[in-house]
Design an enzyme around this catalytic site. Structure first.
Site, PDB file in Angstrom:
ATOM      1  N   ASP A 223     -13.268  68.710  24.948  1.00 49.77           N
ATOM      2  CA  ASP A 223     -11.862  68.591  24.792  1.00 49.77           C
ATOM      3  C   ASP A 223     -11.232  69.947  24.721  1.00 49.77           C
ATOM      4  OD1 ASP A 223     -13.112  69.352  22.491  1.00 49.77           O
ATOM      5  OD2 ASP A 223     -12.287  67.850  20.895  1.00 49.77           O
TER       6      ASP A 223
ATOM      7  N   ASP B 214     -11.458  76.812  21.687  1.00 48.46           N
ATOM      8  CA  ASP B 214     -10.841  77.360  20.750  1.00 48.46           C
ATOM      9  C   ASP B 214     -11.315  78.901  20.850  1.00 48.46           C
ATOM     10  OD1 ASP B 214      -8.967  77.876  18.939  1.00 48.46           O
ATOM     11  OD2 ASP B 214     -10.375  77.233  17.333  1.00 48.46           O
TER      12      ASP B 214
ATOM     13  N   PHE C 154      -2.598  74.347  16.081  1.00 49.77           N
ATOM     14  CA  PHE C 154      -3.592  73.095  16.124  1.00 49.77           C
ATOM     15  C   PHE C 154      -3.023  71.782  16.551  1.00 49.77           C
ATOM     16  CE2 PHE C 154      -5.606  69.618  13.736  1.00 49.77           C
ATOM     17  CZ  PHE C 154      -6.836  70.220  13.735  1.00 49.77           C
TER      18      PHE C 154
ATOM     19  N   ARG D 206      -6.840  60.411  17.025  1.00 47.81           N
ATOM     20  CA  ARG D 206      -7.655  60.500  18.384  1.00 47.81           C
ATOM     21  C   ARG D 206      -7.150  59.673  19.138  1.00 47.81           C
ATOM     22  NH1 ARG D 206     -12.137  63.383  17.311  1.00 47.81           N
ATOM     23  NH2 ARG D 206     -13.481  63.185  15.287  1.00 47.81           N
TER      24      ARG D 206
HETATM   25  P1  5GP Z   1     -14.515  76.748  19.151  1.00 46.97           P
HETATM   26  O1  5GP Z   1     -15.929  76.349  18.821  1.00 46.97           O
HETATM   27  O2  5GP Z   1     -14.331  76.858  20.826  1.00 46.97           O
HETATM   28  O3  5GP Z   1     -13.839  77.434  18.032  1.00 46.97           O
HETATM   29  O4  5GP Z   1     -14.026  75.036  18.943  1.00 46.97           O
HETATM   30  C1  5GP Z   1     -14.235  73.883  19.511  1.00 46.97           C
HETATM   31  C2  5GP Z   1     -14.208  72.813  18.777  1.00 46.97           C
HETATM   32  O5  5GP Z   1     -13.249  72.946  17.624  1.00 46.97           O
HETATM   33  C3  5GP Z   1     -13.541  71.613  19.679  1.00 46.97           C
HETATM   34  O6  5GP Z   1     -14.524  71.087  20.471  1.00 46.97           O
HETATM   35  C4  5GP Z   1     -12.861  70.734  18.625  1.00 46.97           C
HETATM   36  O7  5GP Z   1     -13.561  69.845  17.971  1.00 46.97           O
HETATM   37  C5  5GP Z   1     -12.293  71.921  17.623  1.00 46.97           C
HETATM   38  N1  5GP Z   1     -10.987  72.368  17.761  1.00 46.97           N
HETATM   39  C6  5GP Z   1     -10.640  73.548  18.032  1.00 46.97           C
HETATM   40  N2  5GP Z   1      -9.433  73.744  18.210  1.00 46.97           N
HETATM   41  C7  5GP Z   1      -8.564  72.664  17.894  1.00 46.97           C
HETATM   42  C8  5GP Z   1      -7.485  71.875  17.565  1.00 46.97           C
HETATM   43  O8  5GP Z   1      -6.473  72.617  17.694  1.00 46.97           O
HETATM   44  N3  5GP Z   1      -7.159  70.615  17.259  1.00 46.97           N
HETATM   45  C9  5GP Z   1      -8.281  70.034  16.841  1.00 46.97           C
HETATM   46  N4  5GP Z   1      -8.137  68.568  16.530  1.00 46.97           N
HETATM   47  N5  5GP Z   1      -9.800  70.426  17.169  1.00 46.97           N
HETATM   48  C10 5GP Z   1      -9.952  71.654  17.546  1.00 46.97           C
END
Ligand code: 5GP
Length: 175
Positions: free
Chosen positions: A98, A101, A150, A163
């Protein structure tokens, strides 16, 4: 819950982009067997729209990972909460995420799946926050690059909710 959510990417913009990604993926995988992996839970909506735009022999499997534990900041720790049902050695595999980040989850998934010897491993994410990057990870297909805010909707949650919004919204009143 009373969040203040402003629309960042509309339903129409998402659908147009998902179709285009489907065409690119079809061009890449036409004539091959593709195993498309949905990363639960945030990818469910994107995944179910995207796979219907990919015109080749395609099977589905699901992976569960957690890194946020219901908060808005990544804990920095990625945990596998559900493993695949199928072996992937010798298969063409596509990870469907999805959002990328910090990149920790994607880097972790790439490392774990590459260790299982797929024929190829490709990655697609609907959203990418380039300014949040903490670790290098290559992403082959990106739907939209967004600022380091976010977001919720179209599969993405805040404490389990939102969701089911059909668009991507930016949350402005989080503590
Ligand atoms: P990363 O490991 O790249 O930091 O984060 C990945 C996961 O963090 C994503 O699959 C998601 O579940 C969550 N995440 C990161 N940024 C956001 C955001 O802006 N909103 C939401 N709802 N989830 C996020």
């Amino acid at each position: 819950m009373n969040l203040s959510i402003s629309k960042m990417i509309s339903e129409d913009e998402i659908q147009t982009r998902v179709k285009a990604l489907g065409e690119e993926l079809t061009a890449k995988f036409k004539g091959k067997d593709l195993l498309a992996i949905c990363v639960l839970k945030g990818s469910i909506v994107f995944y179910s729209d995207l796979i219907r735009e990919i015109d080749t022999d395609l099977s589905c499997d699901f992976l569960g990972v957690s890194s946020y534990h219901g908060k808005t900041q990544s804990s920095g720790e990625v945990k596998l909460t559900l493993d695949l049902n199928t072996p992937i050695d010798g298969r063409h595999v596509l990870i469907v995420e999805d959002i990328v980040d910090t990149g920790l989850t994607m880097a972790y998934l790439q490392k774990s799946l590459l260790a299982r010897s797929p024929a190829s491993l490709s990655t697609v994410t609907l959203l990418h926050k380039p300014d949040a990057k903490k670790v290098e990870c290559e992403i082959d297909y990106i739907g939209f690059e967004i600022p380091n805010d976010f977001v919720v909707g179209y599969g993405l949650d805040y404490q389990g909710l939102y969701r089911n919004l059909p668009y991507i919204g930016q949350v402005s009143n989080l503590n």
